[in-house]
Design an enzyme around this catalytic site. Structure first.
Site, PDB file in Angstrom:
ATOM      1  N   ASN A  51      -0.685 -38.601  67.961  1.00  0.00           N
ATOM      2  CA  ASN A  51       0.572 -38.376  67.257  1.00  0.00           C
ATOM      3  C   ASN A  51       1.579 -37.979  68.321  1.00  0.00           C
ATOM      4  O   ASN A  51       1.637 -36.828  68.734  1.00  0.00           O
ATOM      5  CB  ASN A  51       0.348 -37.265  66.223  1.00  0.00           C
ATOM      6  CG  ASN A  51       1.587 -36.959  65.418  1.00  0.00           C
ATOM      7  OD1 ASN A  51       2.644 -37.551  65.636  1.00  0.00           O
ATOM      8  ND2 ASN A  51       1.465 -36.024  64.490  1.00  0.00           N
ATOM      9  N   ARG A  64      -0.248 -42.392  64.853  1.00  0.00           N
ATOM     10  CA  ARG A  64       0.656 -42.093  63.745  1.00  0.00           C
ATOM     11  C   ARG A  64       2.013 -42.718  64.086  1.00  0.00           C
ATOM     12  O   ARG A  64       2.633 -42.368  65.093  1.00  0.00           O
ATOM     13  CB  ARG A  64       0.808 -40.589  63.607  1.00  0.00           C
ATOM     14  CG  ARG A  64       1.727 -40.233  62.494  1.00  0.00           C
ATOM     15  CD  ARG A  64       1.907 -38.752  62.416  1.00  0.00           C
ATOM     16  NE  ARG A  64       2.497 -38.414  61.138  1.00  0.00           N
ATOM     17  CZ  ARG A  64       2.513 -37.198  60.672  1.00  0.00           C
ATOM     18  NH1 ARG A  64       1.955 -36.226  61.322  1.00  0.00           N
ATOM     19  NH2 ARG A  64       3.082 -36.946  59.520  1.00  0.00           N
ATOM     20  N   HIS A  73       5.371 -38.619  55.107  1.00  0.00           N
ATOM     21  CA  HIS A  73       4.148 -37.821  54.869  1.00  0.00           C
ATOM     22  C   HIS A  73       3.076 -38.637  54.162  1.00  0.00           C
ATOM     23  O   HIS A  73       2.186 -38.092  53.506  1.00  0.00           O
ATOM     24  CB  HIS A  73       4.437 -36.561  54.030  1.00  0.00           C
ATOM     25  CG  HIS A  73       5.196 -35.507  54.771  1.00  0.00           C
ATOM     26  ND1 HIS A  73       6.252 -34.822  54.230  1.00  0.00           N
ATOM     27  CD2 HIS A  73       5.055 -35.037  56.022  1.00  0.00           C
ATOM     28  CE1 HIS A  73       6.731 -33.972  55.111  1.00  0.00           C
ATOM     29  NE2 HIS A  73       6.011 -34.082  56.220  1.00  0.00           N
ATOM     30  N   ARG A  82      15.155 -28.753  58.895  1.00  0.00           N
ATOM     31  CA  ARG A  82      15.930 -29.860  58.296  1.00  0.00           C
ATOM     32  C   ARG A  82      16.508 -29.438  56.953  1.00  0.00           C
ATOM     33  O   ARG A  82      15.900 -28.646  56.231  1.00  0.00           O
ATOM     34  CB  ARG A  82      15.030 -31.088  58.119  1.00  0.00           C
ATOM     35  CG  ARG A  82      14.732 -31.784  59.428  1.00  0.00           C
ATOM     36  CD  ARG A  82      13.720 -32.883  59.250  1.00  0.00           C
ATOM     37  NE  ARG A  82      12.412 -32.491  59.724  1.00  0.00           N
ATOM     38  CZ  ARG A  82      11.281 -33.112  59.408  1.00  0.00           C
ATOM     39  NH1 ARG A  82      11.294 -34.140  58.600  1.00  0.00           N
ATOM     40  NH2 ARG A  82      10.144 -32.694  59.909  1.00  0.00           N
ATOM     41  N   GLU A  93      -4.234 -35.097  58.363  1.00  0.00           N
ATOM     42  CA  GLU A  93      -3.658 -36.404  58.707  1.00  0.00           C
ATOM     43  C   GLU A  93      -4.449 -37.073  59.831  1.00  0.00           C
ATOM     44  O   GLU A  93      -4.612 -38.287  59.845  1.00  0.00           O
ATOM     45  CB  GLU A  93      -2.184 -36.228  59.089  1.00  0.00           C
ATOM     46  CG  GLU A  93      -1.337 -35.925  57.861  1.00  0.00           C
ATOM     47  CD  GLU A  93      -0.130 -35.074  58.152  1.00  0.00           C
ATOM     48  OE1 GLU A  93      -0.300 -33.966  58.712  1.00  0.00           O
ATOM     49  OE2 GLU A  93       0.984 -35.500  57.822  1.00  0.00           O
TER      50      GLU A  93
END
Ligand code: AMP
Length: 411
Positions: free
Chosen positions: A9, A93, A181, A241, A379
């Site tokens: 990732n 990813r 996600h 964010r 993940e």
């Protein structure tokens, strides 16, 4: 020699990785690690399963550490730790698969070309994801490289869940609600299918609440709507964010404040959300520990936006059989979970306070019309599973020992 699947990732200044052994269709985690400070003072941290943590500065006497050198460091460390099986696959990813990719795909020159075309859709993530791919091709030239997309799980949304109320030409050129996600939602969906097959066939909301946060409405195992949109800015507020924002605010910042696109990007991605509102931190633990009113305001706003989205997504689903909380906040923050789910009996969610305080798997009361669960997302494991499946090394729907059941309800 064991076959190893590596997951990568790659972000702007960090590379997270995991190494998992694949044997007889089963994945076993071997190590998890991260290189931070790429481009400046790089450090390497990794933990072998059941082993000690390694942490050291990377040698940059000759070059600043870039993505390629970071992956060489991963390779060296794996060998040094006697985890030097054969890396047969590297799962990446990739934040954006655009409107094209609805499944993981083996990376080749043509796919890479397509993914480069999506850089304008995710300028803060996609270039670094692709730098990770280039570096992995150099470091593991014999391994299959597989792209796993954060957007793919949402690709079958109905048109109305993906469009904005703009002229159609913008949708056609890719201005859509993509949702992100997806790897986390897919992992949770697989766990549900295995452990709670009846609930998994029903109407489910998964709230992925971490430093990045979004919610996803899932019907019969398929994503039908997400709170995230064209970029990973939309929806609920996050660590840094902003979440949902009236586009008029951006026009105001441009027109009246004369802020440039870069300045607004910085504000909305890096200096808003919990950090911007509180003026203290993006970290929920720090805000919970703070006595400052601004920390309380940030938490209250976060909670209220998550509750609003639960209501909205339930309306999209036409009911709610199960809500799953996951991510660092969803899995650990008892008070935040309580604040999100309290006073929702009218809506069918009855929280079991004790179960919630003890971080139990099922946190709804017995007989609650909607079942509330805490499930840990993974993940990395999802990426490794996709990679192994694409290479034909494993059957889809990996088995995990069934645990406590919640008394699943839908027929
Ligand atoms: P993630 O991005 O999924 O790793 O989640 C990170 C977020 O989870 C941060 O805001 C952390 O403060 C929050 N978090 C992790 N553990 C806890 C905890 N025990 N209580 C409250 N928040 C937590």
């Amino acid at each position: 020699m064991a076959d190893i699947i590596l997951t990568i990732n790659a972000g702007s200044s960090s590379v997270k990785f995991s190494a998992q052994r694949i044997a007889e269709g089963k994945l076993t985690p071997l190590a998890l690690g991260q290189i931070d400070g790429i481009g400046s003072e790089a450090t390497f941290t990794a933990t072998k399963s059941g082993g000690e943590k390694a942490h050291f500065a990377l040698d940059q006497s000759r070059h600043a550490i870039d993505h390629a050198l970071a992956l060489t460091a991963v390779l060296d460390w794996l060998e040094g730790e006697n985890l030097d099986g054969r890396v047969v696959g590297v799962g990446h990813r990739i934040v954006h698969g655009g409107p094209v990719f609805a499944e993981p795909v083996r990376l080749d020159a043509a796919v890479l070309r397509q993914l480069r075309a999506f850089v304008p859709l995710a300028p803060l993530h996609q270039p670094f994801n692709l730098a990770g791919v280039e570096a992995a091709i150099q470091a593991f030239p014999d391994a299959a490289q597989v792209a796993c997309f954060d957007t793919a799980f949402h690709r079958k949304h109905p048109f109305i869940a993906d469009t904005f109320a703009l002229p159609r030409k913008y949708y056609d050129e890719g201005v859509r609600r993509y949702g992100f996600h997806g790897l986390s939602y897919e992992f949770i969906t697989r766990i549900l299918r295995h452990e709670e097959p009846v609930l998994a066939r029903g109407k489910v909301i998964v709230a992925h609440l971490g430093n990045g946060a979004s919610l996803c409405a899932i019907k019969s195992g398929k994503s039908v709507a997400s709170t995230m949109g064209f970029t990973a800015l939309d929806g609920v507020p996050m660590g840094t964010r902003c979440g949902q924002l009236d586009p008029g605010v951006v026009l105001y910042l441009m027109g009246e404040k004369k802020m440039s696109a870069d300045e607004i990007t910085d504000l909305l991605y890096k200096n808003s959300g919990l950090k911007g509102m509180s003026g203290i931190s993006n970290d929920m633990r720090e805000l919970e520990a703070s006595t400052e009113p601004s920390a309380r305001d940030a938490i209250d706003y976060f909670v209220s936006r998550v509750r609003r989205e639960i209501g909205g997504l339930s309306a999209v689903l036409g009911g709610l059989d199960c809500i799953v909380l996951t991510g660092g906040i969803g899995e650990n923050a008892q008070k935040i979970r309580h604040a999100i789910l309290k006073d929702m009996e009218w809506f069918g969610v009855e929280i079991d306070e004790e179960a919630n305080a003890r971080n139990q798997r099922v946190i709804s009361a017995k007989g609650s019309p909607t079942v509330a669960l805490i499930l840990k997302t993974d993940e990395e494991r999802m990426i490794a599973a996709h990679t192994a499946e694409l290479l034909g090394l494993k059957q889809p729907l990996e088995a995990r020992a069934p645990t406590e059941k919640s008394g699943s309800r839908p027929a």
